[in-house]
Scaffold this motif. Structure first.
Motif, PDB file in Angstrom:
ATOM      1  N   MET A   2      14.116 -11.736  40.355  1.00 36.96           N
ATOM      2  CA  MET A   2      15.006 -12.898  40.276  1.00 36.96           C
ATOM      3  C   MET A   2      16.139 -12.722  39.277  1.00 36.96           C
ATOM      4  O   MET A   2      17.100 -13.486  39.286  1.00 36.96           O
ATOM      5  CB  MET A   2      14.205 -14.153  39.917  1.00 36.96           C
ATOM      6  N   VAL A   3      16.039 -11.732  38.399  1.00 35.07           N
ATOM      7  CA  VAL A   3      17.145 -11.483  37.460  1.00 35.07           C
ATOM      8  C   VAL A   3      17.765 -10.103  37.677  1.00 35.07           C
ATOM      9  O   VAL A   3      18.558  -9.652  36.852  1.00 35.07           O
ATOM     10  CB  VAL A   3      16.682 -11.627  35.987  1.00 35.07           C
ATOM     11  N   LEU A  42      21.912  -8.671  45.389  1.00 38.12           N
ATOM     12  CA  LEU A  42      21.968  -8.785  46.855  1.00 38.12           C
ATOM     13  C   LEU A  42      22.721 -10.047  47.274  1.00 38.12           C
ATOM     14  O   LEU A  42      23.543 -10.017  48.196  1.00 38.12           O
ATOM     15  CB  LEU A  42      20.539  -8.799  47.423  1.00 38.12           C
ATOM     16  N   ALA A  43      22.449 -11.160  46.578  1.00 41.77           N
ATOM     17  CA  ALA A  43      23.123 -12.429  46.921  1.00 41.77           C
ATOM     18  C   ALA A  43      24.634 -12.305  46.717  1.00 41.77           C
ATOM     19  O   ALA A  43      25.425 -12.798  47.554  1.00 41.77           O
ATOM     20  CB  ALA A  43      22.559 -13.553  46.069  1.00 41.77           C
ATOM     21  N   LEU A 100      27.006 -19.202  41.878  1.00 41.00           N
ATOM     22  CA  LEU A 100      25.655 -18.751  42.228  1.00 41.00           C
ATOM     23  C   LEU A 100      24.942 -18.179  41.006  1.00 41.00           C
ATOM     24  O   LEU A 100      23.768 -18.491  40.738  1.00 41.00           O
ATOM     25  CB  LEU A 100      25.765 -17.694  43.333  1.00 41.00           C
ATOM     26  N   LEU A 101      25.636 -17.355  40.225  1.00 45.94           N
ATOM     27  CA  LEU A 101      25.020 -16.767  39.032  1.00 45.94           C
ATOM     28  C   LEU A 101      24.723 -17.820  37.974  1.00 45.94           C
ATOM     29  O   LEU A 101      23.761 -17.698  37.207  1.00 45.94           O
ATOM     30  CB  LEU A 101      25.951 -15.688  38.467  1.00 45.94           C
ATOM     31  N   VAL A 129      25.207  -7.614  36.695  1.00 47.32           N
ATOM     32  CA  VAL A 129      25.457  -7.985  38.092  1.00 47.32           C
ATOM     33  C   VAL A 129      26.815  -8.679  38.229  1.00 47.32           C
ATOM     34  O   VAL A 129      27.600  -8.379  39.140  1.00 47.32           O
ATOM     35  CB  VAL A 129      24.326  -8.909  38.609  1.00 47.32           C
ATOM     36  N   SER A 130      27.088  -9.606  37.314  1.00 45.37           N
ATOM     37  CA  SER A 130      28.358 -10.338  37.391  1.00 45.37           C
ATOM     38  C   SER A 130      29.542  -9.397  37.157  1.00 45.37           C
ATOM     39  O   SER A 130      30.586  -9.511  37.814  1.00 45.37           O
ATOM     40  CB  SER A 130      28.370 -11.475  36.366  1.00 45.37           C
TER      41      SER A 130
END
Length: 395
Positions: free
Chosen positions: A28-29, A35-36, A199-200, A252-253
């Motif tokens: 989840m982190v 992917l999202a 989303l993040l 990710v961001s």
């Protein structure tokens, strides 16, 4: 090494062992947000919507009406998919969303034009789908205006009027439209770039609420913080616990933002580094918001519910889809309290508008200042929570 740093390191190592033992918590982190974000970028990768399906109801069946049909077919944003014989068929097709609009040409269309009278073309469109409707209206209006101008210029030329005089006579006052930002109307740059931080934001606050709320649910708060921690110790332990989700979501961001900009050949006019600082600030603030709610309510379930209440509608209140100035006073006040509203303002100023850094400095400072204040408050709430072991173990 001082006690603060020993506690921070111990908490970070403990959290790392927990994440390694719980693959779904780690997912989840890590790869789930990645992917999202990739899916979100892929959805809007076309940039500008093309080939929106429309229908044609030609009741004139003349050379001129067929010419208008060809003009509509040649417009890149439209795709003329079918023709209808009557209004009932067109209405049913619109209700089934087989087409987003129908262009209706009346029976006396060509005759009226030949008589020198004004003819009318009707566009039936589904305004519920605002983006589709707006783009179709623009393209149909352009196609009809092009045909109309051609007819008028041809008629005036036959009467011996020079082409330049004709153009001036047809449009004595002209409007010059100058698009300053997002000139290509690219939805990837406008919408995907705004939705991915939203989303993040949701995932980060959920991670903060889950990390602290799980200690309360499992009644392991004492094992994590000790029997009687002080504010400094609780602060260090909280920093160590939230360091992994901040690092993972931050990477990710960063990858998402660089992929959307440089990766797609888009070199923003403003400071990308400023936007990244703001994005990391939004994630840090979201994490401590989740931790503060969990520590304040002593309930994982309530913390997750509050997370959904605060973060899920953040995009709707941000002013991107609907102007803040047009919202009721209470709604606008709520919007100004949400961190995403201030972050997205900073992002648009730098990515789209190329604003001077001082214009965005207040938003950036506010995000990090709020993170520090709320982090300190979370530590105080954790100290209070350790004194109430009877309330641990609840959902």
């Amino acid at each position: 090494m001082t006690s603060f740093w020993r506690t921070l390191l111990s908490s970070a190592l403990r959290e790392a062992r927990r994440l390694r033992a719980c693959p779904w918590d780690l997912a989840m982190v890590s790869w789930v947000p990645l992917l999202a974000c990739a899916v979100m970028a892929w959805i809007f990768s076309a940039g500008l919507p093309q080939q929106l399906p429309i229908g044609l109801m030609d009741q004139d069946h003349s050379t001129l009406s067929r010419q208008l049909g060809r003009f509509l077919s040649a417009t890149p944003g439209l795709k003329l998919v079918t023709s209808y014989d009557d209004t009932a068929q067109a209405t049913q097709a619109l209700r089934r969303t087989e087409v987003y609009a129908v262009v209706s040409i009346p029976a006396d269309f060509s005759r009226q034009i030949k008589l020198g009278q004004a003819a009318q073309v009707t566009l039936l469109h589904n305004a519920q789908l605002g983006t589709h409707s707006g783009l179709i209206q623009r393209d149909v209006r352009t196609a009809v205006a092009t045909l109309s101008a051609g007819i008028e210029m041809s008629a005036r030329n036959k009467r011996g009027q020079p082409a330049l005089t004709t153009r001036v006579a047809m449009e004595p006052i002209q409007t010059q439209l100058v698009t300053l930002f997002n000139v290509s109307l690219n939805y990837e740059q406008f919408l995907a770039a705004a939705l991915i931080p939203a989303l993040l934001h949701i995932l980060a606050m959920t991670a903060g609420a889950w990390a602290v709320g799980r200690e309360l649910r499992d009644a392991t708060l004492g094992q994590w913080l000790g029997d009687s921690p002080g504010w400094s110790g609780a602060s260090a332990a909280l920093l160590g616990k939230l360091a992994w989700p901040l690092l993972s979501l931050g990477l990710v961001s960063t990858a998402s933002l660089l992929g959307l900009t440089w990766g797609r050949g888009w070199f923003p006019p403003g400071s990308l580094a400023w936007v990244l600082l703001g994005l990391w600030g939004l994630l840090a603030l979201s994490l401590v918001m989740g931790a503060a709610v969990a520590a304040g309510t002593l309930s994982l379930r309530t913390a997750l519910s509050a997370t959904g209440f605060i973060t899920a509608p953040a995009f709707a209140f941000s002013g991107v889809g609907f102007p803040l100035q047009s919202m009721p006073v209470l709604a606008r006040g709520w919007a100004e309290m949400l961190p995403y509203t201030h972050y997205i303002r900073l992002q648009m100023e730098q990515l789209q508008m190329g604003a001077p850094l001082r214009y965005s400095s207040l938003s950036l400072a506010g995000l990090w200042l709020a993170t520090a204040v709320l982090g300190a408050l979370s530590a105080l709430l954790l100290v209070r929570a350790t004194r109430q072991p009877a309330r641990w173990g609840g959902r």
